[in-house]
Enzyme design. Structure first.
Site, PDB file in Angstrom:
ATOM      1  N   MET A  24       0.821  -1.214   0.000  1.00 50.17           N
ATOM      2  CA  MET A  24       0.000   0.000   0.000  1.00 50.17           C
ATOM      3  C   MET A  24       0.857   1.266   0.000  1.00 50.17           C
ATOM      4  O   MET A  24       0.505   2.269  -0.626  1.00 50.17           O
ATOM      5  CB  MET A  24      -0.931  -0.007   1.206  1.00 50.17           C
ATOM      6  CG  MET A  24      -1.959   1.122   1.207  1.00 50.17           C
ATOM      7  SD  MET A  24      -3.020   1.084  -0.274  1.00 50.17           S
ATOM      8  CE  MET A  24      -3.958  -0.391   0.044  1.00 50.17           C
ATOM      9  N   CYS A  25       2.008   1.216   0.678  1.00 46.27           N
ATOM     10  CA  CYS A  25       2.867   2.394   0.723  1.00 46.27           C
ATOM     11  C   CYS A  25       3.393   2.748  -0.664  1.00 46.27           C
ATOM     12  O   CYS A  25       3.540   3.923  -1.023  1.00 46.27           O
ATOM     13  CB  CYS A  25       4.021   2.178   1.704  1.00 46.27           C
ATOM     14  SG  CYS A  25       5.071   0.773   1.309  1.00 46.27           S
ATOM     15  N   THR A  26       3.678   1.714  -1.467  1.00 49.25           N
ATOM     16  CA  THR A  26       4.149   1.946  -2.839  1.00 49.25           C
ATOM     17  C   THR A  26       3.038   2.549  -3.689  1.00 49.25           C
ATOM     18  O   THR A  26       3.255   3.495  -4.457  1.00 49.25           O
ATOM     19  CB  THR A  26       4.634   0.630  -3.472  1.00 49.25           C
ATOM     20  OG1 THR A  26       5.698   0.094  -2.687  1.00 49.25           O
ATOM     21  CG2 THR A  26       5.114   0.854  -4.898  1.00 49.25           C
ATOM     22  N   SER A  35       2.428   6.275  -2.270  1.00 50.93           N
ATOM     23  CA  SER A  35       3.478   7.291  -2.196  1.00 50.93           C
ATOM     24  C   SER A  35       4.548   7.192  -3.267  1.00 50.93           C
ATOM     25  O   SER A  35       5.058   8.226  -3.732  1.00 50.93           O
ATOM     26  CB  SER A  35       4.166   7.223  -0.822  1.00 50.93           C
ATOM     27  OG  SER A  35       3.210   7.316   0.219  1.00 50.93           O
TER      28      SER A  35
END
EC number: 6.2.1.64
Length: 424
Positions: free
Chosen positions: A223-225, A228
């Site tokens: 999810m961070c990829t 962001s």
């Protein structure tokens, strides 16, 4: 029934209790009652073949969507009357542009029931039986009744489950396969103007799992990829699908429908914007559709040599087809009848086994549950809802070299056996 002026001429008449009028099956008789240069070498023209198709041959069609509608229509017009269709979905308005057995008034109704009603009303004598269920809701006795099973699915998991079910129906005597226990599986799939069809004779030819590498494993992006640091076109698409859709609610309080062109166009537009922001190229728009009724006819009639055993076609720029033989894997987890080897050091953790089962291209399991036998008692090592042992070392679980592990998964109706081999 035809109309001329004020007179109605009724051409339909019952023959042997059916609805066969003179000349109705002439197009089929040309293939079954006379020889030809492309006929099977052992084929003997006769009238009994047509009667088998009309009165005895039972076909199961799995899926009543884009491919399933074509299959039902083609099979019924080819003389197959005893057809069952299984589909767990209901009709959405976005299905109407290509699933031609459905009408606006049918929205919300089960696909299988509407498709069966349409075929039965349109083609005299046809008896399509609908099942508004999942394929997993049926036991072995249900599947044993069919001569041929043909799939119009969009799910790899469902394909693998059906593949495993037919393999579980095979009978062996002194290690020799009983041919009468084989139920041929014909599978088809499409994407855009590309498609494929294949013929699987369980226990004899390559099965779905033998060629699992042809199906790319499902990839879940962090999810961070996505949020962001997107680097791939897929990250941009997932950003629009997972984060923007519930936030912006472009079509109100409704979930994203992959069959709805407006929904997909919205995701495509937002993905392009996201990709441009991070200088990413390669976001493309793709839609899907195919057919395999010919192989059903060839196998049921024995008039022609069946496909051996994989056909791909592409008509983006002209028409291109290519046929090749997919070969059986000696150690296929589904059809090889031998335990699979798991190579791990004694210091490994159960989590490493789980990751291997899910990420290996030849296995691609989704939610494996692992059990074994220790000191004569069955022991559950891992269930997804109770994952307290996944980070435990083999030593503390009591596992030894040569230990057999039984793995259950949604991709197969049967338990798959593995043998744990310690490496140094």
């Amino acid at each position: 029934q035809a109309t001329q002026g004020h007179f109605t001429i009724k051409t339909e008449m019952a023959v042997d209790g059916g609805y066969d009028w003179d000349g109705r099956w002439n197009h089929v008789r040309k293939f079954l009652e006379r020889p030809g240069p492309f006929a099977h070498p052992d084929f003997e023209p006769c009238t009994e073949s047509l009667q088998f198709l009309l009165e005895m041959c039972k076909i199961l069609v799995i899926g009543a969507g884009g491919l399933g509608c074509e299959l039902l229509k083609n099979l019924a017009l080819s003389g197959f009357r005893l057809i069952h269709v299984v589909d767990m979905d209901t009709i959405d308005i976005s299905n109407l542009n290509r699933q031609f057995l459905f009408r606006p008034k049918d929205v919300g109704r089960p696909k299988a029931e509407v498709a069966a009603d349409f075929i039965n009303n349109r083609i005299p004598g046809c008896k399509v039986v609908p099942h508004y269920k999942k394929i997993q809701d049926f036991d072995e006795s249900f599947y044993r009744q069919f001569h041929i099973i043909v799939c119009g699915l969009d799910s790899i998991i469902a394909r693998r489950w059906m593949n495993g079910m037919l393999i579980s129906l095979l009978s062996y005597e002194d290690g020799v396969l009983d041919p009468s226990s084989i139920i041929p599986l014909i599978d088809g799939g499409t994407e855009g103007f590309k498609g494929n069809s294949r013929v699987i004779l369980p226990g004899m030819t390559a099965c779905i799992d033998c060629t699992l590498e042809l199906y790319p494993p499902q990839i879940n992006f962090p999810m961070c990829t996505i949020a962001s640091m997107p680097r791939l076109p897929e990250h941009c698409i997932e950003y629009a699908r997972i984060l923007l859709w519930p936030k912006e609610k472009p079509f109100g309080e409704t979930s994203l429908d992959g069959d709805n062109p407006e929904h997909i166009q919205w995701v495509f537009k937002k993905s392009i914007e996201r990709a441009a922001e991070f200088h990413i190229t390669g976001v493309t728009y793709r839609l899907t559709q195919a057919a395999c009724s010919l192989e059903v006819f060839k196998i049921a009639s024995s008039a022609y040599i069946p496909l051996n055993n994989y056909l791909v076609f592409n008509d983006v720029d002209g028409l291109y087809t290519y046929t090749f033989e997919a070969e059986r894997k000696e150690n296929c987890s589904a059809c090889s009848q031998v335990p699979q080897n798991l190579q791990f050091p004694p210091s490994a953790k159960l989590q490493e086994v789980l990751e291997y089962l899910m990420e290996n291209a030849s296995l691609q399991m989704k939610s494996p549950a692992i059990t074994t036998t220790l000191e004569g008692k069955n022991k559950t090592l891992y269930l997804q809802v109770f994952n307290f042992t996944e980070h435990t070392h083999f030593f503390y679980l009591g596992l030894s070299d040569g230990q057999e592990l039984a793995v259950a998964d949604v991709t197969t109706p049967q338990t798959v056996l593995f043998k744990l081999n310690f490496t140094t």
